[in-house]
Write an enzyme that holds these catalytic residues in place. Structure first.
Site, mmCIF file in Angstrom:
data_model
loop_
_atom_site.group_PDB
_atom_site.id
_atom_site.type_symbol
_atom_site.label_atom_id
_atom_site.label_comp_id
_atom_site.label_asym_id
_atom_site.label_seq_id
_atom_site.Cartn_x
_atom_site.Cartn_y
_atom_site.Cartn_z
ATOM 1 N N LYS A 76 0.922 -1.158 -0.052
ATOM 2 C CA LYS A 76 0.009 0.090 -0.100
ATOM 3 C C LYS A 76 0.784 1.240 0.024
ATOM 4 C CE LYS A 76 -3.835 2.134 2.684
ATOM 5 N NZ LYS A 76 -4.472 2.023 3.918
ATOM 6 N N GLU A 177 -10.476 6.697 5.029
ATOM 7 C CA GLU A 177 -10.633 5.691 6.442
ATOM 8 C C GLU A 177 -11.164 6.442 7.774
ATOM 9 O OE1 GLU A 177 -6.570 4.644 6.525
ATOM 10 O OE2 GLU A 177 -6.874 3.272 4.859
#
Length: 656
Positions: A76, A177
């Site tokens: 990521k 998030e």
């Protein structure tokens, strides 16, 4: 099973761990894997002999210890990034880059004999999560909501969507998030079910990134009003601090250079992580690993651990305070503080955050009730339910509004930036600005899309360039080119341009091959603060010069008109003198000098402008096709204050 085929799952594609969740019985639940664990380590490993078999999660993490060259983790961190962006980090990871990579090229790694991009590696993790969900639901899963860090830019978001597509998933939406975490806690409702209003801070300290977001909750709408963050502030970085201490100890106590043994290094990393986790619950932990037949063991107290990592966790305070400043809020204005990410289990981190927001004195507590590793996936499941269209779930009235972290605009004449969408604008967002040409007869323009907070194009990041061709030749300043920016719900930018008189148009979807790191985004914002005064001064000079050049060109054209002969010789001399003064002022670095010269030229050309306007009106009434005020007459000749921006000469592709 028919119902399950259109279920939408929520996925937290994390740096260290990944999870998949679904709404069940009106509440989000995390879906367990085959081994019963809900958490899937974001590690992928390949069988080098067959080149076909692969493992994801715990099995891959085991292979990382024995076959480190065949496994990859923290992909990521590499998503949507360029070789130059990641080179400083590669020393921390045992990854081998594909040979022959050039600057600006999509990043590729050699893992287990295969050449893969970070989205392809992430797709293997998503495939495992998809498989877990299909086994749990008893049917095919094809749609998902995936979470991303709030600071992910357009390239990193696009790379995440690409990973989903490779894994066979239609990504309905990318959700920040921190926003997902607020959804998971159900902060939109009071205990009696009534709508709640308030301001929420989400402190997300995970494996690879740190994010802080401040959200306003009103009438069922979660609106992100500001975001901030820092890079290399996560579990990985705390691990690296402990790792460095252990490496020095092993070198000094055992006389062994463990860094030369990849398998031993991975064993040591696992031991370090286990010790870190233990210290969140215990006063001490034992770090032990065998190296070349020798045992290295060390007892670490929580006090020693907290002293070691103090500088790292303290760095999270800066972005938090900046986010409050950007939102024009004080710590006391924050009603709820949500903790996200495994690193928030560390007692010192919780104490720091509680102190920043002065919670104890206000009789409030941090939200730590939910598992910090699962909370983002749970929130993604809530958003997935909203997008699935199932009307029996109360969450379908929720609305999420995120923000864009950096301003977006176009390069205009003189290299200045015309900002079209401002930093921290709520997305989805759209905005329109009008531009024009800077040269007579110009038929093509190349539009330069920029990202950043500085006033000049050279100091901002270039996102894309595209051409608008086929503009009918007109006098400079006459075409009206409408440039529209649209940021969709996933944070992807679409730019279109249309010449309004002719209808000629062009468009582009901005998909650069690499993006900015969190650190680069933060640096760009800080640079805009540090250089604000100098940038504004430089912009004022450029804009004054642009205006002066336009006025000079219009005045010279006016001297060719018949009405010029109606002026006296004294007026001719005054205008000529004023023209010379403006031309001389163009060399000055003080915008006030240039504007004073413009004002003098304006003063001496007012009668000329009036005569030209009278002539134009008379001609129009008589049915003649004559030049009108579209050529910029009246007031400051050629530069009315309401004129649209002109494109920079470097972008002009005329006469082709």
């Amino acid at each position: 099973m028919a119902e399950n085929t259109h279920r939408v799952v929520g996925i937290d594609l994390g740096t260290t761990n990944s999870l998949v969740a679904i709404m069940q019985g009106g509440a989000p639940v995390v879906i367990p894997g085959e081994d019963g664990s809900a958490i899937v380590p974001s590690v992928v490993a390949f069988d080098q002999e067959t080149h076909t078999g692969f493992a994801v999660g715990n099995a891959a993490r085991d292979m990382l210890l024995t076959q480190p060259a065949n496994a990859v983790y923290s992909a990521k961190r590499l998503m949507g990034r360029d070789l130059a962006d990641v080179e400083p980090e590669l020393k921390l990871f045992p990854f081998k880059l594909a040979e022959g990579l050039q600057a600006g090229e999509v990043l590729k790694l050699n893992v287990g004999g295969l050449t893969l991009t970070p989205p392809e590696i992430s797709a293997y993790v998503l495939l495992q999560l998809k498989k877990n969900a299909e086994r749990f639901l008893g049917g095919e899963v094809t749609k998902a909501v995936i979470t991303v860090p709030a600071y992910f830019n357009d390239a990193q978001r696009q790379a995440t969507k690409d990973a989903g597509r490779i894994a066979g998933l239609e990504v309905l939406r990318l959700v920040n998030e921190p926003t997902a975490a607020a959804l998971a806690y159900g902060l939109d409702k009071n205990a009696d079910g009534t709508s709640r209003e308030g301001t929420i801070a989400v402190y997300d300290f995970g494996g690879g990134t740190f994010d802080i977001s401040i959200l306003k909750l009103r009438d069922g709408i979660f609106e992100v009003i500001t975001t901030g963050g820092d890079t290399h502030l996560g579990g990985d970085d705390i691990d690296n601090l402990l790792l460095a201490v252990a490496i020095d100890d092993i070198r000094g106590d055992l006389g062994v250079e463990i860094t030369k043994d990849p398998a031993a290094m991975q064993s040591l990393r696992k031991a370090v992580i286990d010790a870190k986790i233990a210290l969140s619950a215990n006063d001490s932990a034992r770090l032990a690993v065998e190296v070349e037949g020798k045992l290295y063991a060390r007892e670490i107290s929580r006090a020693q651990f907290e002293q070691l990592i103090a500088s790292v966790i303290e760095r999270t305070a800066g972005p938090v305070k900046q986010a409050l400043k950007d939102a024009a809020l004080t710590p006391e204005d924050i009603d709820e503080v949500v903790m996200v990410g495994g690193s928030t289990r560390i007692p010192a981190v919780r104490a720091l955050v509680s102190g920043i927001f002065n919670l104890e004195a206000r009789g409030r507590k941090l939200h730590t009730e939910l598992n910090p590793d699962e909370v983002v996936a749970l929130g993604a499941a809530v958003q997935a339910q909203i997008l699935s269209g199932t009307d029996h779930v109360a969450t379908n009235e929720l609305l999420l509004l995120d923000v864009t972290p950096l301003s977006l605009g176009i390069e205009a004449l003189g290299g200045v930036v015309a900002k079209i969408i401002q930093r921290n604008s709520t997305i989805p967002a759209s905005a329109t600005e009008h531009f024009t040409t800077g040269v007579d007869g110009q038929t093509n323009v190349a539009i330069h899309v920029l990202q950043g907070e500085r006033e000049l194009a050279k100091d901002c990041r270039s996102l894309a360039r595209f051409d608008l061709k086929g503009i009918p030749p007109m006098v400079a300043g006459l075409p009206r080119i409408e440039v529209k920016f649209l940021i969709d719900a996933n944070g992807i930018l679409h730019v279109s341009a249309k010449e309004q008189r002719s209808g000629t148009q062009a468009q582009v979807e901005v998909k650069p091959t690499y993006g900015l790191t969190d650190e680069q985004v933060e640096t760009m914002i800080l640079d805009s603060f540090d250089n604000a005064e100098a940038d504004i001064t430089a912009r004022q000079v450029i804009e004054a010069r642009n205006e002066a050049q336009t006025i000079l060109e219009a005045t010279k054209k006016a001297r060719q008109q018949p009405v010029w002969q109606q002026l006296t010789s004294v007026e001719h001399e005054a205008i000529a003198s004023a023209i010379s003064e403006v031309e001389a002022s163009l060399k000055d670095e003080d915008h006030k000098v240039i504007r004073n010269a413009i004002a003098q030229l304006d003063k001496h050309t007012r009668r000329l402008a009036e005569l030209m306007m009278d002539s134009a009106v008379t001609g129009a009434l008589g049915g003649k096709n004559m030049a009108t005020a579209d050529e910029g007459l009246g007031g400051d000749i050629g530069a009315p204050t309401t004129a649209p921006h002109a494109f920079a000469p470097a972008q002009i592709d005329d006469k082709k």
